[in-house]
Design an enzyme around this catalytic site. Structure first.
Site, PDB file in Angstrom:
ATOM      1  CE  LYS A  80      38.205  48.142  43.595  1.00  0.00           C
ATOM      2  NZ  LYS A  80      37.368  47.007  43.123  1.00  0.00           N
ATOM      3  CB  SER A 155      35.627  48.502  39.968  1.00  0.00           C
ATOM      4  OG  SER A 155      35.766  47.484  40.943  1.00  0.00           O
ATOM      5  CB  SER A 179      36.071  44.477  40.175  1.00  0.00           C
ATOM      6  OG  SER A 179      35.015  45.238  39.661  1.00  0.00           O
TER       7      SER A 179
HETATM    8  N1  GLN Z   1      31.673  45.633  36.581  1.00  0.00           N
HETATM    9  C1  GLN Z   1      30.789  45.014  37.531  1.00  0.00           C
HETATM   10  C2  GLN Z   1      29.874  46.064  38.112  1.00  0.00           C
HETATM   11  O1  GLN Z   1      29.919  47.160  37.680  1.00  0.00           O
HETATM   12  C3  GLN Z   1      31.573  44.321  38.593  1.00  0.00           C
HETATM   13  C4  GLN Z   1      32.241  45.251  39.502  1.00  0.00           C
HETATM   14  C5  GLN Z   1      33.006  44.538  40.560  1.00  0.00           C
HETATM   15  O2  GLN Z   1      33.353  43.372  40.439  1.00  0.00           O
HETATM   16  N2  GLN Z   1      33.239  45.255  41.647  1.00  0.00           N
HETATM   17  O3  GLN Z   1      29.124  45.805  38.993  1.00  0.00           O
END
Ligand code: GLN
Length: 491
Positions: A80, A155, A179
């Site tokens: 990532k 994400s 994410s």
């Molecule tokens: N979707 C969640 C957010 O927008 C979690 C994102 C993540 O785990 N990095 O914060």
């Protein structure tokens, strides 16, 4: 025709290398071919380096078959883009990190290199990991290999899509509120969020430091276990990494669930969960029951408050972490500023996307004098209640089960105009981060032709049990073996 090397799990590649039935060069070629065939449609990567892939493969070509070869010798792995890689661009999906090439490797990257991995490139993600669909990337969205009109989740959507499409054998992502697990569920791969402190965060671009955790994406549970074993463990460079022994997870996979007590989280199978998702999860529970597990309902009474608590705590931490992007040390700097203050303001205005700005505003507001007690402190108290819910559940159960997300992958653009709808994708994953416990997404079926993930949640530092339950399900079903049509067509 045997599956392409691009579709094989890492443990199979290792076995093939040992028998000299395949070599790292061939596996690297297969992954690069797949990437070149599909990337223009999927956009899983923000950066890759074919020459570096070939060079890394060559390094293991004559050694990967040896008994003493390291565990990931000659295995293609994607990262990532919020994980620092020495000399390779690292943008976290943001324009504000344009041109940034870290002078050092994250600890997980150093460990992968030592384990013999072939690093393929950097995968697309929501800007600073803020999002659930990868649509918040400044560089355009990634598409779900199962349906190119749908999101891969986020994400870490690029990492999930890369593994699903055969553009990498394994990938790393980060999970602050879901994410890793949500994109794994949406793309039909395995995704594991380890216990907070299990894996070093050194070199992970910080979003919310009390929640962030790095973990693997894999095509099956054995591979996830293998990858976790490589990246986990104490790191003096991250004082929150735990001094707790790392078991050989992959060797301890027995897939035995007889007599295990599993709690089905009542709040996760409410009316808000899609019928097809709930049905696949119930089916998985039946399968585990059939294997001898004792499955009963359990309540996490404060789970419904996890989402609002998370959307105060995470933005509060983010607003502090993101203060460093001021155009001074690295990344983007505005071309138009006559004084220092204007330089800061313009740099941030130009460099951050709308979701990041929204989080910074939410976070600074929640932390500001006069509101701190009402918002931030209150959210922290809710966090404690949620952690206690889990403690109470784990006094009775060895692990908990539920869906990863209330729906399958949604359509691109469907939720971009409504942040609350986007946030709702995380409703079953954020409680796990707030409690700091480990959770996995393992394929448990399909709904409307799209993958569904079962979430298995464990006690702190008990990734072994989580992996074992997932492995038991995987052996009793065949969902993990399904490949998205685009990948099969590409060969
Ligand atoms: N979707 C969640 C957010 O927008 C979690 C994102 C993540 O785990 N990095 O914060």
């Amino acid at each position: 025709m045997p599956a392409s090397l691009a579709d094989r799990p890492a443990w199979e590649l290792r076995a093939l290398y040992r028998r000299k039935a395949a070599s790292p060069r061939e596996a690297a070629r297969a992954v690069l071919d797949r990437l070149e065939a599909l990337e223009h449609r999927i956009h899983a990567y923000l950066f890759w380096d074919a020459d570096a892939v070939v060079a890394q493969a060559a390094r293991w070509e004559s050694r990967a078959h040896r008994e003493d070869a390291p565990p990931l010798a000659g295995v293609p792995v994607a990262l990532k883009d919020n994980i620092c890689t020495r000399g390779w661009p690292t943008t976290a999906g943001s324009r504000i990190l344009d041109g940034f090439r870290p002078p050092y490797d994250a600890t997980v990257v150093a460990r992968l290199r030592r384990a013999g991995a072939i690093l393929v490139g950097k995968t697309n993600c929501d800007e600073f990991a803020m999002g659930s669909s990868t649509e918040n990337s400044a560089f355009g969205p990634t598409r779900n290999p199962w349906d190119l009109d749908r999101v891969p989740g986020g994400s870490s959507g690029g990492s999930a899509a890369a593994v699903a499409a055969g553009e990498a054998t394994l990938a790393l992502g980060s999970d602050t509120g879901g994410s890793i697990r949500e994109p794994a569920a949406f793309c039909g791969v395995v995704g594991l969020k380890p216990t907070y402190g299990r894996v070093s965060r050194y070199g992970l671009i910080a979003f919310a430091s009390s929640l962030d955790q790095i973990g693997p994406f894999a095509r099956d549970v054995r591979d996830a276990a293998l990858a976790l074993r490589v990246i986990a463990g104490r790191d003096p460079a991250d004082s929150t990494s735990a001094e707790i022994e790392v078991p050989p997870y992959d060797e301890q996979l027995a897939g035995e669930v007889k007599g295990l007590r599993l709690g089905i989280v009542r709040e996760f199978l409410s009316e808000g969960t899609d019928g097809g998702v709930a049905a696949a999860v119930r089916e998985a529970v039946q399968t585990l029951r059939g294997l001898g597990a004792v499955c009963e309902e359990v309540s996490l009474p404060h789970a419904p408050y996890a989402l609002p608590a998370y959307y105060l705590v995470a933005p509060a931490e983010a607003s502090s972490n993101l203060a460093r992007y001021a155009g001074v040390h690295y990344g983007h700097r505005t071309a138009r500023a006559d004084d220092l203050y204007t330089m800061y303001a313009r740099t941030r205005r130009e460099g951050f996307g709308p979701e990041v700005k929204r989080r910074i505003m939410l976070g600074t507001y929640a932390l500001s004098a006069g509101y701190y007690d009402a918002f931030y402190l209150r959210a922290q108290r809710v966090r404690t209640l949620i952690r206690r819910d889990f403690e109470a559940a784990f006094a009775k159960f060895d692990a908990l089960l539920g869906p990863v997300a209330p729906t399958t992958a949604f359509r691109l653009g469907e939720r971009t105009q409504d942040p609350l709808q986007m946030y709702l994708a995380d409703v079953f994953t954020v409680p796990v981060n707030l409690a700091g416990v480990p959770g996995i997404s393992v394929p448990c079926g399909f709904a409307g032709g799209l993958p569904v993930g079962l979430q298995v949640i464990g006690r702190p530092f008990d990734e072994g049990t989580v992996l074992n339950i997932a492995y038991a399900l995987e052996r009793a079903t065949d969902f993990h073996a399904a490949r998205p049509p685009v990948a099969s067509a590409a060969r």
